[in-house]
Write a protein that holds these residues in place. Structure first.
Motif, PDB file in Angstrom:
ATOM      1  N   UNK A 274       0.825  -1.210   0.000  1.00  0.00           N
ATOM      2  CA  UNK A 274       0.000   0.000   0.000  1.00  0.00           C
ATOM      3  C   UNK A 274       0.857   1.258   0.000  1.00  0.00           C
ATOM      4  N   UNK A 275       1.967   1.207   0.723  1.00  0.00           N
ATOM      5  CA  UNK A 275       2.877   2.349   0.743  1.00  0.00           C
ATOM      6  C   UNK A 275       3.468   2.584  -0.648  1.00  0.00           C
ATOM      7  N   UNK A 276       3.812   1.499  -1.333  1.00  0.00           N
ATOM      8  CA  UNK A 276       4.360   1.605  -2.695  1.00  0.00           C
ATOM      9  C   UNK A 276       3.339   2.249  -3.622  1.00  0.00           C
ATOM     10  N   UNK A 277       2.096   1.804  -3.541  1.00  0.00           N
ATOM     11  CA  UNK A 277       1.035   2.352  -4.391  1.00  0.00           C
ATOM     12  C   UNK A 277       0.813   3.836  -4.107  1.00  0.00           C
ATOM     13  N   UNK A 278       0.795   4.192  -2.840  1.00  0.00           N
ATOM     14  CA  UNK A 278       0.578   5.599  -2.482  1.00  0.00           C
ATOM     15  C   UNK A 278       1.751   6.470  -2.886  1.00  0.00           C
ATOM     16  N   UNK A 279       2.959   5.917  -2.827  1.00  0.00           N
ATOM     17  CA  UNK A 279       4.128   6.664  -3.303  1.00  0.00           C
ATOM     18  C   UNK A 279       4.044   6.882  -4.810  1.00  0.00           C
ATOM     19  N   UNK A 280       3.562   5.857  -5.526  1.00  0.00           N
ATOM     20  CA  UNK A 280       3.380   5.998  -6.979  1.00  0.00           C
ATOM     21  C   UNK A 280       2.360   7.097  -7.286  1.00  0.00           C
ATOM     22  N   UNK A 281       1.294   7.146  -6.506  1.00  0.00           N
ATOM     23  CA  UNK A 281       0.258   8.164  -6.729  1.00  0.00           C
ATOM     24  C   UNK A 281       0.828   9.566  -6.513  1.00  0.00           C
ATOM     25  N   UNK A 282       1.722   9.708  -5.544  1.00  0.00           N
ATOM     26  CA  UNK A 282       2.357  11.008  -5.327  1.00  0.00           C
ATOM     27  C   UNK A 282       3.156  11.436  -6.549  1.00  0.00           C
ATOM     28  N   UNK A 283       3.832  10.459  -7.179  1.00  0.00           N
ATOM     29  CA  UNK A 283       4.573  10.763  -8.412  1.00  0.00           C
ATOM     30  C   UNK A 283       3.618  11.174  -9.527  1.00  0.00           C
ATOM     31  N   UNK A 284       2.509  10.427  -9.639  1.00  0.00           N
ATOM     32  CA  UNK A 284       1.501  10.746 -10.652  1.00  0.00           C
ATOM     33  C   UNK A 284       0.945  12.153 -10.415  1.00  0.00           C
ATOM     34  N   UNK A 285       0.742  12.487  -9.147  1.00  0.00           N
ATOM     35  CA  UNK A 285       0.191  13.793  -8.804  1.00  0.00           C
ATOM     36  C   UNK A 285       1.105  14.919  -9.288  1.00  0.00           C
ATOM     37  N   UNK A 286       2.411  14.741  -9.106  1.00  0.00           N
ATOM     38  CA  UNK A 286       3.372  15.748  -9.560  1.00  0.00           C
ATOM     39  C   UNK A 286       3.345  15.880 -11.087  1.00  0.00           C
ATOM     40  N   UNK A 287       3.275  14.735 -11.755  1.00  0.00           N
ATOM     41  CA  UNK A 287       3.245  14.749 -13.220  1.00  0.00           C
ATOM     42  C   UNK A 287       1.972  15.411 -13.719  1.00  0.00           C
ATOM     43  N   UNK A 288       0.832  15.091 -13.080  1.00  0.00           N
ATOM     44  CA  UNK A 288      -0.445  15.696 -13.477  1.00  0.00           C
ATOM     45  C   UNK A 288      -0.421  17.214 -13.303  1.00  0.00           C
ATOM     46  N   UNK A 289       0.257  17.677 -12.264  1.00  0.00           N
ATOM     47  CA  UNK A 289       0.382  19.121 -12.058  1.00  0.00           C
ATOM     48  C   UNK A 289       1.132  19.762 -13.221  1.00  0.00           C
ATOM     49  N   UNK A 290       2.195  19.100 -13.679  1.00  0.00           N
ATOM     50  CA  UNK A 290       2.950  19.611 -14.832  1.00  0.00           C
ATOM     51  C   UNK A 290       2.083  19.620 -16.085  1.00  0.00           C
ATOM     52  N   UNK A 291       1.284  18.571 -16.261  1.00  0.00           N
ATOM     53  CA  UNK A 291       0.404  18.497 -17.425  1.00  0.00           C
ATOM     54  C   UNK A 291      -0.610  19.637 -17.410  1.00  0.00           C
ATOM     55  N   UNK A 292      -1.187  19.888 -16.244  1.00  0.00           N
ATOM     56  CA  UNK A 292      -2.170  20.958 -16.132  1.00  0.00           C
ATOM     57  C   UNK A 292      -1.544  22.321 -16.407  1.00  0.00           C
ATOM     58  N   UNK A 293      -0.316  22.506 -15.968  1.00  0.00           N
ATOM     59  CA  UNK A 293       0.380  23.781 -16.232  1.00  0.00           C
ATOM     60  C   UNK A 293       0.602  23.963 -17.733  1.00  0.00           C
ATOM     61  N   UNK A 294       0.974  22.889 -18.410  1.00  0.00           N
ATOM     62  CA  UNK A 294       1.153  22.961 -19.863  1.00  0.00           C
ATOM     63  C   UNK A 294      -0.169  23.263 -20.553  1.00  0.00           C
ATOM     64  N   UNK A 295      -1.232  22.669 -20.020  1.00  0.00           N
ATOM     65  CA  UNK A 295      -2.561  22.917 -20.587  1.00  0.00           C
ATOM     66  C   UNK A 295      -2.931  24.389 -20.471  1.00  0.00           C
ATOM     67  N   UNK A 296      -2.672  24.977 -19.312  1.00  0.00           N
ATOM     68  CA  UNK A 296      -2.967  26.398 -19.106  1.00  0.00           C
ATOM     69  C   UNK A 296      -2.158  27.263 -20.063  1.00  0.00           C
ATOM     70  N   UNK A 297      -0.880  26.925 -20.217  1.00  0.00           N
ATOM     71  CA  UNK A 297      -0.012  27.675 -21.122  1.00  0.00           C
ATOM     72  C   UNK A 297      -0.529  27.625 -22.541  1.00  0.00           C
ATOM     73  N   UNK A 298      -0.983  26.424 -22.957  1.00  0.00           N
ATOM     74  CA  UNK A 298      -1.474  26.276 -24.329  1.00  0.00           C
ATOM     75  C   UNK A 298      -2.755  27.055 -24.576  1.00  0.00           C
ATOM     76  N   UNK A 299      -3.595  27.187 -23.522  1.00  0.00           N
ATOM     77  CA  UNK A 299      -4.869  27.872 -23.679  1.00  0.00           C
ATOM     78  C   UNK A 299      -4.714  29.392 -23.677  1.00  0.00           C
ATOM     79  N   UNK A 300      -3.614  29.898 -23.108  1.00  0.00           N
ATOM     80  CA  UNK A 300      -3.397  31.348 -23.040  1.00  0.00           C
ATOM     81  C   UNK A 300      -2.892  31.913 -24.361  1.00  0.00           C
TER      82      UNK A 300
END
Length: 300
Positions: A274-300
């Motif tokens: 469970x700790x491994x899975x939750x650590x993976x989700x934290x990594x995914x969360x960071x990546x998703x934040x980068x994706x959302x930032x790129x999305x905002x940049x593209x829309x501006x």
């Protein structure tokens, strides 16, 4: 990895990806026989063949990459059931396929999701029927061959590629719908060039290079790598997910959705897992934040 994981990822970010486009630019249109030998050798070195594969069409017939040799050109149109843009272009593709057949070419749909279950395949068949699409569709399922690796790198749907009779991919993938008149005419020109022996290119169909799309694709690949590190654990999580229960991006974020699914299946894992899975989700969360930032940049 099972296609389910890829499908869920696509469904949560599809609205962002379809606003981006990417492809190379090439202005070469002269006859290959008139080019210097060095140029021809360079083009040969850069040729990418579509991976050999064995698949089934929607009627259960076995097909493989030998189908390319039967056509002057084959368009592979990649789609999945939940992609509204894919579904909406089907009536146009049906008409376009008739024009392609007149030139000895063919459009083939490749559903990247239908190999998951009979239910998913039946849903795909129903979609085609409702849209009046009779052109051939195939399923290259998860564990069959190297073509899965090619498909796993597709992050925008629909995507269409043109393959010549030797199995070589012509130009860059065409991202987005191809059912408008301008794109269809350009594709027909590519096929005419192939038939006459000219150096065919999709540069006039695809849009200019988009660095943002490259960055987004790299981030999606990074997410897939996170899942792949602990594939056996994530297979257990994703095996329990019901596709019809997947919330929209507006309802919950992708990381939050993953957290909820891990919580539902936590009894199947040890504390360490469970700790491994939750650590993976934290990594995914960071990546998703980068994706959302790129999305905002593209829309501006």
């Amino acid at each position: 990895m099972k296609m389910m994981k890829k499908t869920i990822l696509i469904m949560t970010v599809l609205t962002m990806i379809t606003s981006l486009s990417a492809c190379g630019k090439s202005d070469s249109s002269s006859n290959a026989t008139d080019q210097p030998a060095s140029n021809q050798q360079e083009q040969a070195a850069n040729t990418e063949a579509f991976p050999k594969f064995t698949a089934k069409d929607f009627d259960g017939n076995v097909v493989d990459d030998s189908l390319f040799a039967k056509n002057e050109a084959t368009l592979l149109n990649f789609w999945f059931n939940g992609c509204s843009a894919c579904v909406n272009e089907m009536p146009g593709l049906e008409k376009f396929n008739a024009k392609l057949r007149e030139r000895g070419a063919e459009l083939i749909g490749v559903n990247v999701q239908a190999g998951e279950s009979q239910k998913t395949l039946d849903e795909a068949k129903d979609i085609l029927s409702k849209q009046g699409a009779t052109y051939r569709n195939i399923v290259i399922d998860d564990d069959s061959n190297d073509a899965r690796a090619y498909i796993s790198k597709i992050f925008s749907f629909p995507t269409t590629i043109i393959v010549d009779k030797n199995g070589n991919i012509i130009g860059k993938p065409i991202l987005g719908n191809i059912d408008d008149e301008a794109k269809m005419e350009e594709i027909l020109k590519v096929i005419d060039d192939l038939k006459s022996g000219k150096d065919a290119s999709t540069s006039s169909i695809t849009s200019e290079e988009n660095p943002e799309m490259d960055k987004v694709a790299a981030l999606f690949a990074k997410e897939n790598e996170v899942f792949a590190k602990h594939q056996n654990l994530w297979d257990k999580v994703f095996a329990k997910i019901q596709k019809d229960k997947i919330p929209s991006e507006e309802q919950t974020s992708y990381p939050e959705f993953l957290k909820s699914q891990v919580e539902k299946t936590k009894e199947e894992f040890t504390e360490e897992e469970l700790q491994i899975l939750n650590d993976d989700i934290k990594e995914i969360e960071k990546i998703e934040t980068e994706i959302q930032e790129l999305n905002k940049t593209n829309q501006n």
